[in-house]
Design an enzyme around this catalytic site. Structure first.
Site, PDB file in Angstrom:
ATOM      1  N   HIS A  92       0.849  -1.200   0.000  1.00 44.49           N
ATOM      2  CA  HIS A  92       0.000   0.000   0.000  1.00 44.49           C
ATOM      3  C   HIS A  92       0.883   1.249   0.000  1.00 44.49           C
ATOM      4  CE1 HIS A  92       0.861   0.506   4.207  1.00 44.49           C
ATOM      5  NE2 HIS A  92       0.249  -0.608   4.560  1.00 44.49           N
ATOM      6  N   HIS A 128       4.019   1.379   2.369  1.00 48.45           N
ATOM      7  CA  HIS A 128       5.191   0.618   1.897  1.00 48.45           C
ATOM      8  C   HIS A 128       5.830   1.352   0.717  1.00 48.45           C
ATOM      9  CE1 HIS A 128       2.312  -2.719   3.222  1.00 48.45           C
ATOM     10  NE2 HIS A 128       3.233  -2.687   4.155  1.00 48.45           N
ATOM     11  N   CYS A 185       1.141  -8.684  21.986  1.00 45.37           N
ATOM     12  CA  CYS A 185       0.302  -8.146  20.907  1.00 45.37           C
ATOM     13  C   CYS A 185       0.671  -8.864  19.624  1.00 45.37           C
ATOM     14  CB  CYS A 185       0.510  -6.646  20.739  1.00 45.37           C
ATOM     15  SG  CYS A 185      -0.300  -6.036  19.243  1.00 45.37           S
ATOM     16  N   CYS A 216       1.843  -6.539  16.706  1.00 44.53           N
ATOM     17  CA  CYS A 216       3.245  -6.086  16.776  1.00 44.53           C
ATOM     18  C   CYS A 216       4.199  -7.265  16.786  1.00 44.53           C
ATOM     19  CB  CYS A 216       3.516  -5.292  18.051  1.00 44.53           C
ATOM     20  SG  CYS A 216       2.592  -3.778  18.208  1.00 44.53           S
ATOM     21  N   CYS A 250      -3.245  -1.984  22.712  1.00 43.42           N
ATOM     22  CA  CYS A 250      -2.077  -1.597  21.917  1.00 43.42           C
ATOM     23  C   CYS A 250      -2.475  -0.371  21.089  1.00 43.42           C
ATOM     24  CB  CYS A 250      -1.682  -2.745  20.982  1.00 43.42           C
ATOM     25  SG  CYS A 250      -0.617  -2.183  19.644  1.00 43.42           S
ATOM     26  N   HIS A 280      -2.655  -1.140  17.234  1.00 44.21           N
ATOM     27  CA  HIS A 280      -3.606  -2.104  16.669  1.00 44.21           C
ATOM     28  C   HIS A 280      -4.991  -2.051  17.318  1.00 44.21           C
ATOM     29  CE1 HIS A 280       0.372  -3.605  15.488  1.00 44.21           C
ATOM     30  NE2 HIS A 280      -0.252  -3.830  14.360  1.00 44.21           N
ATOM     31  N   LYS A 311      -6.600   7.321   9.686  1.00 47.15           N
ATOM     32  CA  LYS A 311      -5.627   6.244   9.598  1.00 47.15           C
ATOM     33  C   LYS A 311      -5.985   5.303   8.442  1.00 47.15           C
ATOM     34  CE  LYS A 311      -3.548   2.750  12.268  1.00 47.15           C
ATOM     35  NZ  LYS A 311      -2.890   2.242  13.334  1.00 47.15           N
ATOM     36  N   LYS A 354      -7.493  -1.512   6.560  1.00 50.71           N
ATOM     37  CA  LYS A 354      -8.324  -2.404   5.758  1.00 50.71           C
ATOM     38  C   LYS A 354      -9.766  -2.346   6.235  1.00 50.71           C
ATOM     39  CE  LYS A 354      -6.971  -6.796   3.772  1.00 50.71           C
ATOM     40  NZ  LYS A 354      -6.273  -8.042   4.076  1.00 50.71           N
TER      41      LYS A 354
HETATM   42  N1  MSP Z   1       8.219  -6.937   9.009  1.00 55.34           N
HETATM   43  C1  MSP Z   1       8.344  -5.792   9.827  1.00 55.34           C
HETATM   44  C2  MSP Z   1       9.648  -5.070   9.566  1.00 55.34           C
HETATM   45  C3  MSP Z   1      10.876  -5.881   9.765  1.00 55.34           C
HETATM   46  S1  MSP Z   1      12.291  -4.999   9.320  1.00 55.34           S
HETATM   47  C4  MSP Z   1      13.532  -5.900   9.894  1.00 55.34           C
HETATM   48  C5  MSP Z   1       7.195  -4.843   9.546  1.00 55.34           C
HETATM   49  N2  MSP Z   1       6.575  -4.964   8.375  1.00 55.34           N
HETATM   50  S2  MSP Z   1       5.368  -4.023   7.851  1.00 55.34           S
HETATM   51  O1  MSP Z   1       4.877  -4.626   6.639  1.00 55.34           O
HETATM   52  O2  MSP Z   1       4.424  -3.802   8.880  1.00 55.34           O
HETATM   53  O3  MSP Z   1       6.043  -2.702   7.426  1.00 55.34           O
HETATM   54  C6  MSP Z   1       6.152  -1.601   8.271  1.00 55.34           C
HETATM   55  C7  MSP Z   1       6.754  -0.480   7.466  1.00 55.34           C
HETATM   56  O4  MSP Z   1       5.931  -0.224   6.314  1.00 55.34           O
HETATM   57  C8  MSP Z   1       6.831   0.855   8.171  1.00 55.34           C
HETATM   58  O5  MSP Z   1       7.941   0.968   9.029  1.00 55.34           O
HETATM   59  C9  MSP Z   1       6.911   1.769   6.965  1.00 55.34           C
HETATM   60  O6  MSP Z   1       8.155   1.665   6.369  1.00 55.34           O
HETATM   61  C10 MSP Z   1       5.874   1.164   6.053  1.00 55.34           C
HETATM   62  N3  MSP Z   1       4.521   1.618   6.387  1.00 55.34           N
HETATM   63  C11 MSP Z   1       3.440   0.833   6.641  1.00 55.34           C
HETATM   64  N4  MSP Z   1       2.351   1.646   6.834  1.00 55.34           N
HETATM   65  C12 MSP Z   1       2.712   2.927   6.740  1.00 55.34           C
HETATM   66  C13 MSP Z   1       2.003   4.156   6.719  1.00 55.34           C
HETATM   67  N5  MSP Z   1       0.706   4.250   6.903  1.00 55.34           N
HETATM   68  N6  MSP Z   1       2.717   5.280   6.484  1.00 55.34           N
HETATM   69  C14 MSP Z   1       4.059   5.257   6.228  1.00 55.34           C
HETATM   70  N7  MSP Z   1       4.742   4.112   6.210  1.00 55.34           N
HETATM   71  C15 MSP Z   1       4.150   2.953   6.605  1.00 55.34           C
HETATM   72  O7  MSP Z   1       6.945  -3.992  10.376  1.00 55.34           O
END
Ligand code: MSP
Length: 645
Positions: A17, A20, A125, A128, A142, A145, A294, A297
């Site tokens: 999304h 990412h 959690c 997390c 949390c 979440h 925020k 989904k």
């Molecule tokens: N798998 C772990 C990370 C392990 S790294 C060794 C994880 N994955 S995640 O899919 O949840 O990705 C989190 C990351 O996705 C955030 O730190 C950021 O880089 C990005 N984002 C996910 N949602 C986001 C927003 N709404 N806004 C900005 N970035 C965000 O955590």
């Protein structure tokens, strides 16, 4: 110089999304910028594929975890080329070499006594994938979440994180750039001011099998974070690979604030236990919300990057995200905001400068860049501005202040557009005695375009390839591909022949503007107009449709469960409620009695359960990397409800 930049490896329990996409676009832009500076760069991203959440998602789809992770990991991998993102390495935690290295590291840490077996009760959690402390909970839940963590008691293996606490504090204090922006460094130091608990690093296979078995006890698998963080090393073929040798010393990790603690505390203590030098920097950005809410989904407002690319184009998405978010702070996505950036910054400012300048070069010098004559003060101002923009750009890009780098570039664009107006090349072209002056003006415009092609390349690679072609240059010419060579002024050779290219930012399709609800004789009536908004310009009739009024704030209070919103009761002249995102900038008591400007005929919306009947106007500014809002008001006493025209 060399650079190693990483993104988090994304969980494969959700499809890619906007969040990412942002992190990965930032990493790609930063890599490209470092390459422009002549550095060797390695950029790594990937997917995190073990853990409870993944196993559950696979079960919901009725497939094996392996089938499931292959599919979603593929979606991430296939998304990056659509966004112009070109990583050097895509790592998966299910890769054989990653799993083997994680086991080797676990054994080493265990053998040296930094892992022990114990019983533990804690609040876990699942979202997390970690135990939370009481302090982290908000109303027992949390905060990320909105779920109550489960109380779990079990025997597990623990990593002696506490042993490295002081060493980590000393490092952070001695290296102010280790964690940036500063607010996150302070957050980590504040967390470290309390004694650290050791980190539970295992899950019994009775509870979870989708993980890497502990090499010293196969009735346990390793905890997701211990597995995931190590990707930054295994991606370099730690411990014996040449890439490890070349890049580990310069590692820079990029994350959002959600995973600060694992990266700023778990990971450095793990590295210290391994006896390795710490990574160089941790860059932390804020969250993307959608229409001020925020992204989630369950709300159904998840923004898919591939859809944005199809609608607005890849470079528009890249530009928008980098320009709109102040790195470190949250930002809000909306279709209106991206359209406004496209129409105004890209089509109007940059697109027009490019098309006007190249059209004049074609018309007056047959599409050949002329040699410049003597400079006048106007030319010197333009040249000096170019020099200052290059310097500010380099500093801002190196500091992850992408919005500032772009602001600087847009100052040059705006000056160049003014330069055209004040120098009137069309008038010079009519007077043969002014030929030399005309050539100087046209040369300077071509030089600005070349410089823009160079500076914008990390942000908008596709557009810049087009711009380079239009200027008669190869995309890999050092004039548009190296800051060392192309960063100066006056380097475009006279005689360069322009090529014809399509318009850089095609005109925005005619859009129907939905007109807001108007109050007429007490009845609400919806109107549609067929008016169009083209390239950021509106007609007078469209402007008139917006009902601006003076309103007196007669009451103000925080909106429950929101840090940003205030519920205002205003008189304009009838009483109405407006929810405004100003709580970070104003206390309720200081604005009661103020006369402000409002949009009075907006369709009502519900924000955090409160109906908002309009919008308060405020000026948005940035100071020291922080956003600030200042309410618009009137300069003298005016009756509430007066129309602003
Ligand atoms: N798998 C772990 C990370 C392990 S790294 C060794 C994880 N994955 S995640 O899919 O949840 O990705 C989190 C990351 O996705 C955030 O730190 C950021 O880089 C990005 N984002 C996910 N949602 C986001 C927003 N709404 N806004 C900005 N970035 C965000 O955590």
């Amino acid at each position: 110089m060399t650079t190693y930049i990483t993104t988090p490896i994304y969980y494969v329990n959700a499809e890619p999304h906007l969040g990412h996409a942002y992190t990965t676009i930032v990493a790609d832009t930063y890599s490209r910028f470092r390459r422009l500076q002549g550095e060797k760069v390695r950029f790594q991203t990937g997917t995190d594929e073990h853990g409870d959440k993944i196993a559950e998602a696979a079960a919901r789809e009725g497939v094996t975890p392996k089938e499931y992770v292959d599919r979603i990991s593929g979606l991430f991998r296939d998304t990056w080329p659509l966004l112009g993102v070109v990583p050097d390495n895509f790592i998966r935690t299910t890769d054989e070499n990653h799993m083997a290295t994680v086991q080797k590291i676990l054994q080493q840490v265990y053998d040296q006594g930094d892992i022990y077996f114990d019983e533990y009760s804690g609040l876990y959690c699942k979202g997390c994938e970690r135990f939370l402390t009481e302090k982290e909970l908000v109303d027992g839940k949390c905060p990320d979440h909105q779920t109550e963590p489960a109380e779990i008691t079990e025997q597990n293996y623990f990593f002696r994180m506490s042993r490295y606490q002081q060493q980590l504090i000393d490092h952070i204090q001695a290296n102010p750039e280790f964690i940036t922006p500063e607010r996150y460094r302070n957050e980590v130091l504040s967390f470290l001011s309390e004694p650290l608990e050791d980190l539970c690093i295992s899950r019994p296979t009775s509870r979870l099998t989708w993980g890497i078995p502990l090499p010293f006890d196969d009735s346990f698998v390793t905890y997701v974070w211990f597995d995931a963080l190590i990707n930054y090393l295994t991606g370099l073929d730690y411990p014996d690979g040449a890439e490890f040798e070349n890049y580990w010393g310069v590692a820079e990790h990029l994350i959002a604030k959600d995973i600060l603690k694992p990266h700023a505390i778990y990971w450095p203590t793990m590295i210290l236990s391994l006896g390795l030098p710490l990574y160089k920097k941790l860059h932390v950005h804020g969250y993307w919300n959608v229409d001020e809410t925020k992204m989630s989904k369950s709300i159904g407002n998840v923004v898919r990057p591939a859809e944005l690319v199809a609608e607005y184009g890849v470079d528009c998405l890249r530009y928008f995200t980098l320009r709109e978010m102040s790195f470190g702070l949250d930002a809000s996505f909306s279709a209106d905001a991206i359209v406004a950036r496209k129409n105004s910054d890209l089509a109007n400012d940059l697109g027009n400068l490019y098309s006007r300048s190249t059209a004049m070069l074609v018309k007056y010098t047959g599409g050949v860049v002329p040699g410049p004559g003597a400079s006048q003060s106007d030319d010197t101002v333009l040249e000096e501005m170019a020099g200052s923009v290059v310097a500010r750009y380099q500093e801002a890009m190196g500091d992850f202040q992408f919005h500032r780098a772009l602001q600087a570039i847009w100052e040059l664009i705006s000056l160049a557009n003014k330069y055209i107006v004040t120098n009137e090349p069309w008038a010079l072209a009519k007077d043969p005695e002014q030929e030399s002056r005309l050539h100087t003006v046209l040369y300077n415009l071509a030089e600005v375009l070349r410089l823009l092609t160079l500076l914008l390349q990390p942000v908008m690679p596709e557009t810049c390839t087009k711009m380079a072609t239009g200027l008669g240059l190869e995309a890999d010419s050092p004039l548009v591909n190296s800051l060392k060579i192309g960063g100066g002024w006056g380097v475009l050779p006279a005689g360069t022949e322009l090529q014809e290219i399509d318009s850089l930012f095609p005109r925005v399709e005619q859009k129907k503007v939905k007109q807001p609800v108007r109050k007429e004789s007490g009845k609400k009536k919806k109107q549609e107009t067929k008016a169009e908004i083209i390239e950021g310009v509106i007609t007078f009739a469209q402007f008139q449709a917006v009902e601006l009024r003076v309103a007196e704030i007669v009451g103000a209070e925080p909106v429950k469960k929101s840090d940003r919103l205030l519920k205002l009761t205003v008189k304009a002249p009838e009483e109405r409620v407006i929810v405004a995102g100003i709580a970070e900038y104003y206390r309720p008591e200081e604005i009661v009695g103020m006369l402000v400007l409002i949009v009075a005929n907006l369709e009502p919306v519900r924000l955090m359960g409160v109906e908002s009947q309009g919008m308060v106007l405020a000026a948005k500014m940035e100071e020291d990397g922080k956003s600030r809002l200042v309410l618009s008001t009137v300069s003298g006493p005016v009756a509430p409800g007066s129309r602003v025209a």
